[in-house]
Write an enzyme that holds these catalytic residues in place. Structure first.
Site, PDB file in Angstrom:
ATOM      1  N   LYS A   1      -6.888  12.283 -16.618  1.00 51.78           N
ATOM      2  CA  LYS A   1      -7.006  13.160 -17.776  1.00 51.78           C
ATOM      3  C   LYS A   1      -5.710  13.185 -18.587  1.00 51.78           C
ATOM      4  CE  LYS A   1     -11.119  14.550 -16.140  1.00 51.78           C
ATOM      5  NZ  LYS A   1     -11.228  13.926 -14.816  1.00 51.78           N
TER       6      LYS A   1
ATOM      7  N   TYR B   1     -15.693  21.505  -9.616  1.00 52.37           N
ATOM      8  CA  TYR B   1     -16.024  20.173 -10.143  1.00 52.37           C
ATOM      9  C   TYR B   1     -17.171  19.580  -9.305  1.00 52.37           C
ATOM     10  CZ  TYR B   1     -14.661  15.169 -10.949  1.00 52.37           C
ATOM     11  OH  TYR B   1     -14.611  13.823 -11.236  1.00 52.37           O
TER      12      TYR B   1
ATOM     13  N   ASP C   1      -7.222  22.435  -7.505  1.00 55.07           N
ATOM     14  CA  ASP C   1      -7.432  21.391  -8.505  1.00 55.07           C
ATOM     15  C   ASP C   1      -6.751  21.847  -9.786  1.00 55.07           C
ATOM     16  OD1 ASP C   1      -8.331  19.677 -10.504  1.00 55.07           O
ATOM     17  OD2 ASP C   1     -10.330  19.464  -9.636  1.00 55.07           O
TER      18      ASP C   1
ATOM     19  N   ARG D   1       0.826  -1.214   0.000  1.00 57.69           N
ATOM     20  CA  ARG D   1       0.000   0.000   0.000  1.00 57.69           C
ATOM     21  C   ARG D   1       0.858   1.260   0.000  1.00 57.69           C
ATOM     22  NH1 ARG D   1      -2.750   2.147   4.574  1.00 57.69           N
ATOM     23  NH2 ARG D   1      -2.578   0.131   5.630  1.00 57.69           N
TER      24      ARG D   1
END
Length: 393
Positions: free
Chosen positions: A209, A112, A184, A59
């Site tokens: 993206k 967003y 962001d 992890r």
């Protein structure tokens, strides 16, 4: 030579230490859950240095993850990078890493949509309050600050309507009141905009993206400065955030060609936007590089370029016209996300439910992502769809 002049080389070279590549071009895909240790001393040392790029537990990451983290940290000029399973997770977990019951955050009103939902549905239930502020408020953000304000969250340009914020002015106010800042930066992607260089504490991206670039991986990243990186790293680990080595490898592969892809996305989007700007049905363009976009001066001052994403506002419209327009498109596919090689389209008749502080007094908004198709084909597709739009008004 400036950092800007080195960026293409940086994208190709970063995250390619021999410890990651093992003598080949690309970092190896190292999949692991359990990391085994030869001695108690080795285990104790790994636990002691787990904040570094040291194998400790799956992890925490493997060399594949370390290579990607190092590359993105260098791209955003930060102290460290945390990886998440998607962009929404990067936003939500970055906020949770620094907020507690009784805290207050300032959130930009054109944010967003999933970020808004997280604030209204999750944070509110934890006793954390949110105030939405106008995206173009600049230094006047000070009027929204409360004694318990802990985070100022920015998104520049904003989702759908693309307002660009005066980030340095807002960061200056936040610092004066000991408020941390997050932004962001999915649009700016670290190549065209680096928030930490403008004083922001944490830069967040949906790597889904432009970093990945091929619509086949979900991933989020958050890069912090030296002050906040240790807490972001440890809290994200405790919240169970991790990604697969295979996805990290694909993100690294996408990173290598991001500059080339962005150049084409940017060039094509500007050409399509200029064509749309002259269309009789279009009121104005919401593209950061256009003067018609709110905050355009800040874009010229702070950004090194744009990309394939922009919106255009219709003079008038109806749901019937929008639906007919969308259904008639061939090269523009309907779907969420953006940043891949394909062209996409979404549309909003009104901004109802997407804003709570600022109104929307314009016509319908159509958002496009311009992919890597031939520009003439995309314009022809839009031309026939706009004819159908007009017939259905």
């Amino acid at each position: 030579m400036s950092k800007k002049n080195h960026q293409n080389t940086q994208l190709v070279s970063s995250g390619r230490k021999k410890a990651y590549t093992h003598g080949v071009v690309n970092p190896v895909v190292q999949r692991a859950s359990t990391i085994v240790f030869d001695t108690v001393a080795d285990l104790k040392q790994a636990a002691k240095t787990r904040g570094d790029k040291t194998l400790f537990y799956g992890r925490r990451g493997t060399t594949t993850h370390f290579a990607l983290q190092e590359a993105i940290t260098e791209l955003e000029n930060g102290a460290g990078c945390a990886l998440y399973p998607c962009g929404a997770a990067a936003i939500s977990q970055a906020l949770l890493a620094f907020l507690k019951t009784g805290d207050h955050i300032l959130m930009v009103d054109n944010v967003y949509e999933p970020t808004r939902d997280f604030c209204d549905k999750i944070l509110a239930g934890l006793g954390i309050t949110t105030t939405y502020y106008p995206p173009t408020i600049g230094s006047q953000i000070k009027q929204y600050i409360k004694p318990n304000t802990k985070v100022l969250f920015l998104e520049s340009p904003g989702s759908i309507t693309m307002e660009i914020q005066d980030v340095p002015a807002m960061v200056k106010v936040a610092n004066k009141h000991n408020i941390m800042t997050m932004l962001d930066n999915t649009y700016g992607n670290g190549l065209h905009y680096r928030p930490l260089e403008h004083g922001v504490d944490i830069s967040i991206q949906a790597a889904t993206k432009y970093i990945v670039g091929h619509s086949d991986v979900m991933m989020g990243v958050a890069v912090a400065n030296e002050k906040y990186w240790p807490q972001l790293r440890e809290q994200s680990y405790l919240l169970g955030q991790c990604t697969s080595a295979d996805d990290a490898y694909l993100a690294l592969r996408g990173l290598r060609t991001m500059a080339v892809r962005l150049n084409q996305h940017e060039k094509a989007a500007i050409e399509v936007a200029k064509w749309l700007e002259k269309h009789e049905l279009v009121d104005h363009i919401r593209h950061p590089a256009f003067e018609s976009c709110p905050g355009h001066a800040f874009f010229k001052r702070d950004f090194d370029g744009s990309n394939g994403l922009f919106s255009f506002v219709m003079k008038t419209g109806s749901q019937k016209a929008i639906d007919a327009f969308l259904d008639s498109l061939t090269h523009f596919k309907m779907g969420f996300s953006w940043g891949g090689f394909e062209s996409l389209v979404t549309a909003n008749l009104t901004m109802k439910g997407l804003r709570s502080n600022t109104g929307w007094e314009h016509g319908p908004v159509i958002r496009l992502h311009i992919g890597l198709e031939d520009i003439d084909d995309l314009i022809a597709d839009l031309a026939q769809a706009l004819n159908i739009y007009q017939k259905n008004l």
